[in-house]
Write a protein that holds these residues in place. Structure first.
Motif, PDB file in Angstrom:
ATOM      1  N   UNK A 135       0.829  -1.215   0.000  1.00 44.92           N
ATOM      2  CA  UNK A 135       0.000   0.000   0.000  1.00 44.92           C
ATOM      3  C   UNK A 135       0.853   1.251   0.000  1.00 44.92           C
ATOM      4  N   UNK A 136       1.924   1.234   0.790  1.00 43.26           N
ATOM      5  CA  UNK A 136       2.832   2.385   0.836  1.00 43.26           C
ATOM      6  C   UNK A 136       3.509   2.599  -0.513  1.00 43.26           C
ATOM      7  N   UNK A 137       3.956   1.497  -1.122  1.00 43.04           N
ATOM      8  CA  UNK A 137       4.657   1.609  -2.407  1.00 43.04           C
ATOM      9  C   UNK A 137       3.700   2.070  -3.514  1.00 43.04           C
ATOM     10  N   UNK A 138       2.477   1.565  -3.490  1.00 44.54           N
ATOM     11  CA  UNK A 138       1.482   2.024  -4.471  1.00 44.54           C
ATOM     12  C   UNK A 138       1.191   3.509  -4.261  1.00 44.54           C
ATOM     13  N   UNK A 139       1.093   3.894  -2.993  1.00 42.76           N
ATOM     14  CA  UNK A 139       0.824   5.297  -2.682  1.00 42.76           C
ATOM     15  C   UNK A 139       1.945   6.202  -3.152  1.00 42.76           C
ATOM     16  N   UNK A 140       3.183   5.774  -2.912  1.00 39.99           N
ATOM     17  CA  UNK A 140       4.333   6.564  -3.351  1.00 39.99           C
ATOM     18  C   UNK A 140       4.332   6.705  -4.874  1.00 39.99           C
ATOM     19  N   UNK A 141       4.047   5.605  -5.563  1.00 38.86           N
ATOM     20  CA  UNK A 141       4.038   5.646  -7.027  1.00 38.86           C
ATOM     21  C   UNK A 141       2.960   6.602  -7.535  1.00 38.86           C
ATOM     22  N   UNK A 147       2.615  -7.961  -5.146  1.00 33.65           N
ATOM     23  CA  UNK A 147       3.720  -7.004  -5.303  1.00 33.65           C
ATOM     24  C   UNK A 147       4.383  -7.142  -6.663  1.00 33.65           C
ATOM     25  N   UNK A 148       4.601  -8.389  -7.100  1.00 35.68           N
ATOM     26  CA  UNK A 148       5.226  -8.560  -8.415  1.00 35.68           C
ATOM     27  C   UNK A 148       4.222  -8.236  -9.515  1.00 35.68           C
ATOM     28  N   UNK A 149       2.956  -8.559  -9.264  1.00 37.80           N
ATOM     29  CA  UNK A 149       1.925  -8.256 -10.237  1.00 37.80           C
ATOM     30  C   UNK A 149       1.803  -6.734 -10.451  1.00 37.80           C
ATOM     31  N   UNK A 150       1.948  -5.988  -9.366  1.00 34.55           N
ATOM     32  CA  UNK A 150       1.907  -4.510  -9.454  1.00 34.55           C
ATOM     33  C   UNK A 150       3.245  -3.930  -9.926  1.00 34.55           C
ATOM     34  N   UNK A 151       4.266  -4.760 -10.059  1.00 35.12           N
ATOM     35  CA  UNK A 151       5.570  -4.279 -10.540  1.00 35.12           C
ATOM     36  C   UNK A 151       6.251  -3.319  -9.592  1.00 35.12           C
ATOM     37  N   UNK A 152       6.174  -3.596  -8.303  1.00 36.51           N
ATOM     38  CA  UNK A 152       6.650  -2.644  -7.298  1.00 36.51           C
ATOM     39  C   UNK A 152       8.156  -2.786  -7.024  1.00 36.51           C
ATOM     40  N   UNK A 153       8.963  -2.185  -7.893  1.00 37.18           N
ATOM     41  CA  UNK A 153      10.412  -2.279  -7.678  1.00 37.18           C
ATOM     42  C   UNK A 153      10.895  -1.397  -6.525  1.00 37.18           C
ATOM     43  N   UNK A 158       9.883  -6.429  -7.439  1.00 39.75           N
ATOM     44  CA  UNK A 158      10.289  -6.240  -6.052  1.00 39.75           C
ATOM     45  C   UNK A 158      11.445  -7.171  -5.715  1.00 39.75           C
ATOM     46  N   UNK A 159      12.196  -6.783  -4.675  1.00 40.50           N
ATOM     47  CA  UNK A 159      13.347  -7.592  -4.253  1.00 40.50           C
ATOM     48  C   UNK A 159      13.129  -8.131  -2.852  1.00 40.50           C
ATOM     49  N   UNK A 160      13.517  -9.370  -2.647  1.00 40.69           N
ATOM     50  CA  UNK A 160      13.570  -9.910  -1.292  1.00 40.69           C
ATOM     51  C   UNK A 160      15.023 -10.243  -0.967  1.00 40.69           C
ATOM     52  N   UNK A 161      15.447  -9.797   0.199  1.00 42.19           N
ATOM     53  CA  UNK A 161      16.775 -10.135   0.692  1.00 42.19           C
ATOM     54  C   UNK A 161      16.599 -11.170   1.791  1.00 42.19           C
ATOM     55  N   UNK A 162      17.042 -12.376   1.531  1.00 41.61           N
ATOM     56  CA  UNK A 162      16.984 -13.405   2.573  1.00 41.61           C
ATOM     57  C   UNK A 162      18.264 -13.279   3.385  1.00 41.61           C
ATOM     58  N   UNK A 163      18.100 -12.748   4.588  1.00 43.91           N
ATOM     59  CA  UNK A 163      19.256 -12.482   5.449  1.00 43.91           C
ATOM     60  C   UNK A 163      19.418 -13.645   6.421  1.00 43.91           C
ATOM     61  N   UNK A 164      20.426 -14.426   6.208  1.00 40.84           N
ATOM     62  CA  UNK A 164      20.660 -15.586   7.085  1.00 40.84           C
ATOM     63  C   UNK A 164      21.248 -15.091   8.399  1.00 40.84           C
ATOM     64  N   UNK A 165      20.527 -15.348   9.474  1.00 43.19           N
ATOM     65  CA  UNK A 165      20.920 -14.801  10.764  1.00 43.19           C
ATOM     66  C   UNK A 165      20.933 -15.895  11.830  1.00 43.19           C
ATOM     67  N   UNK A 166      21.412 -15.501  12.994  1.00 43.80           N
ATOM     68  CA  UNK A 166      21.411 -16.381  14.165  1.00 43.80           C
ATOM     69  C   UNK A 166      20.474 -15.765  15.195  1.00 43.80           C
ATOM     70  N   UNK A 167      19.493 -16.538  15.615  1.00 40.07           N
ATOM     71  CA  UNK A 167      18.580 -16.024  16.639  1.00 40.07           C
ATOM     72  C   UNK A 167      19.357 -15.811  17.932  1.00 40.07           C
ATOM     73  N   UNK A 168      19.147 -14.657  18.560  1.00 38.05           N
ATOM     74  CA  UNK A 168      19.862 -14.355  19.805  1.00 38.05           C
ATOM     75  C   UNK A 168      21.295 -13.897  19.586  1.00 38.05           C
TER      76      UNK A 168
END
Lengths: 329, 276
Positions: B126-132, B161-167, B231-241
């Motif tokens: 919604x924010x990205x659509x609004x900004x556009x 998100x991909x359907x709306x092309x939200x880069x 749109x981009x997804x960053x899969x950030x591999x982390x350690x809990x704690x």
């Protein structure tokens, strides 16, 4: 904030044939006109645009129309995001889906941050185009009335639908706008002064008070005509805003006759009848009857048969009034 | 890069503030807060176009903490960045405080409520659509947990998100591999996760979620011209704690109160950076 304003011309006159207009058509046109006047207005749809008539807005303002597909939860949260960007989103789907599939999205995304999103629920009540209990909505008023920060508006005719659409866009806080599918009588004149939170007296009477919301308004007026011929003068208070309830108007209208019938195309639990009973119980205990759906789901059938079986006709309203006035004899 | 040293130090400071808040409140979610320290650091001290003195600036980048239970470190980040006084952090979880257990609008820098999982990516759309629609350059960043991806609405949003092309929309998954009752893999597996996002039309990047330089590069790459329309997804591999040895990779520290003694131990480690 007065119950004295009379919305209907010739309030106590004889029954006149009223023009029939579908709320959804009035809604679609109102959105188009609102869209021309207010560039902040955006509309979101979950693949029901031709049914709900937001297709009219889509045709007029394609850049401000967002079709999200069959995904009511996503639609509702997207509307929240658009509202944070300064837009006035109207979400559109059937009342049954808006009030249940997306309840948590409404709660977290819209009600808690108190965003000015208008959640519209089309095809409410039992008259959902012969689609049956999966698509009828008998709980939506109760669900959204119990939601903190939510205002619940249930227009009684096409004029009130249009006025509510414009008022909702200016409101700046969460609104649930309950809409209907099929043509219904137009009750109000074009000069009708709709205000959110205000109940209106549409007929004066001294014997019994009928409080209506939604399409029970024309049915109650028909009942009042029938009762008048029997010597019973019904006072009709129309309550388009079920929440916040116009407490002063409700209490005054109850005091006026000492007997109250509520009428709504909704479960008798938690809707207008519940709201009125809560208020009168605290302020002015009054003998009541609640006309509405008796805590059951509906079924698919022609409209007139549904209204008869589930007790939502003018006859049912009149009968409830007779029962109450009989307690005086 | 020299700035990465300071990023690491900021992340350590956020962790210390988080431990203190949780110890004071005797409540909260340590594990999923600590795993997100570098992600929030790189966003708020680098990637995002923001101005803490003007939290309502119309063209600011937006951030949605979809994994709302990481509120403690989110508050620590906003305070550290100057949105409000760090003294306010001592009111976390208290009656009438703006620093509620889960994020609430009204606190400077926060645009949306969250905490019921699975909804933030949709809000970001919604924010990205609004900004556009406004012609704004604002980017939108949404931080999700990996366990959170079990919510169906995330995938409704991923499709849309991909359907709306939200880069302009970037999702970051804090993939710490644990949820409340066990490992994500053992409860309901998400794998193959990158393939799932790709199949939904997203540009997918994978990074070490505790490597500030790698995170910064990924956030920069998400705005690259060649991925226009996606749109981009960053899969950030982390350690809990992450950063506190006895909390790392521990299901028990998803949500638990920090005792006086454990607070001392945790803060000692975070001063020296022993576990990182």
């Amino acid at each position: 904030m007065s119950a004295e304003r009379t919305g209907e011309a010739a309030a106590s006159g004889p029954a006149l044939p009223r023009p029939m207009v579908a709320a959804r058509d009035a809604f679609g046109q109102a959105l188009v006109d609102l869209g021309a006047a207010d560039p902040r207005v955006v509309v979101l749809d979950a693949d029901l645009a031709t049914s709900t008539k937001v297709s009219m807005f889509a045709a007029a303002y394609p850049d401000r129309f967002f079709e999200v597909g069959i995904a009511e939860q996503n639609m509702t949260s997207i509307a929240a995001g658009l509202a944070t960007m300064g837009f006035v989103p109207f979400t559109s789907t059937f009342a049954c889906f808006a009030s249940k599939r997306a309840t948590d999205q409404i709660r977290i995304g819209i009600a808690q941050p108190r965003l000015g999103v208008v959640i519209t629920g089309a095809y409410s009540g039992l008259l959902a185009g012969k689609t049956g209990k999966t698509h009828q909505s008998v709980q939506d008023i109760a669900i959204l009335r119990s939601m903190p920060e939510m205002t619940v508006i249930v227009p009684g005719d096409a004029v009130e639908v249009r006025a509510a659409v414009f008022a909702a866009a200016e409101y700046g806080a969460p609104i649930y706008l309950r809409l209907t599918r099929d043509p219904s009588p137009v009750v109000f004149g074009d000069d009708y002064d709709f205000r959110i939170g205000v109940a209106v007296t549409v007929r004066e009477g001294a014997d019994v008070t009928v409080m209506t919301t939604g399409l029970m308004l024309p049915r109650a007026l028909e009942a009042a005509d029938t009762l008048a011929a029997e010597g019973i003068q019904a006072h009709v208070l129309h309550v388009p805003t079920v929440k916040p309830l116009d407490v002063k108007a409700v209490v005054e209208a109850a005091e006026r006759t000492g007997l109250v019938v509520t009428a709504e195309e909704h479960n008798v639990l938690g809707g207008l009848g519940g709201a009125v009973a809560e208020v009168l119980g605290e302020h002015r205990p009054t003998l009541m009857r609640r006309v509405g759906i008796r805590d059951t789901f509906g079924e698919s059938a022609p409209n007139d048969q549904l209204l008869q079986k589930y007790g939502l006709t003018a006859h049912d309203v009149a009968q409830a009034c007779r029962e109450l006035t009989a307690t005086r004899r | 890069m020299g700035s990465d040293v300071s990023h690491d130090e900021v992340a350590r400071r956020l962790r210390r503030r988080t431990i203190d808040m949780l110890w004071r409140a005797q409540a909260g979610h340590p594990g999923g807060s600590l795993s997100a320290a570098e992600i929030l650091t790189v966003l708020y001290f680098g990637a995002m176009r923001i101005d803490p003195t003007r939290p309502d600036w119309a063209d600011r980048d937006r951030f949605v903490l979809s994994k709302g239970h990481a509120a403690p470190i989110y508050y620590a980040t906003l305070a550290e960045r100057g949105y409000f006084s760090p003294e306010l952090l001592t009111t976390y979880d208290e009656l009438d405080s703006m620093l509620q257990a889960h994020p609430f609008v009204g606190l400077p820098g926060i645009d949306t409520c969250s905490g019921s999982l699975g909804q933030g990516l949709s809000v970001g759309i919604g924010m990205a659509l609004g900004a556009r629609l406004k012609g704004s350059e604002a980017r939108v960043f949404v931080l999700l947990g990996d366990g959170e991806l079990q919510e169906g609405q995330v995938w409704e949003a991923a499709m849309a998100a991909s359907s709306f092309g939200l880069d302009s929309l970037t999702a970051i998954v804090d993939a710490n591999r644990l949820q409340l009752y066990g490992t994500v893999e053992s409860i309901v597996s998400l794998e193959p996760l990158p393939d799932k996002w790709r199949a939904f039309g997203w540009n997918v990047l994978e990074v070490d979620g505790h490597d500030c330089a790698a995170l910064a590069a990924a956030l920069c790459a998400a705005a690259a011209p060649e991925i226009t329309g996606r749109p981009t997804v960053i899969i950030a591999h982390t350690t809990k704690g992450k950063g506190v040895s006895f909390m790392e990779n521990s299901v028990e520290w998803h949500s638990a109160a920090v005792t006086d003694e454990l607070r001392e131990r945790a803060l000692a480690e975070l001063v020296s950076g022993a576990a990182s």
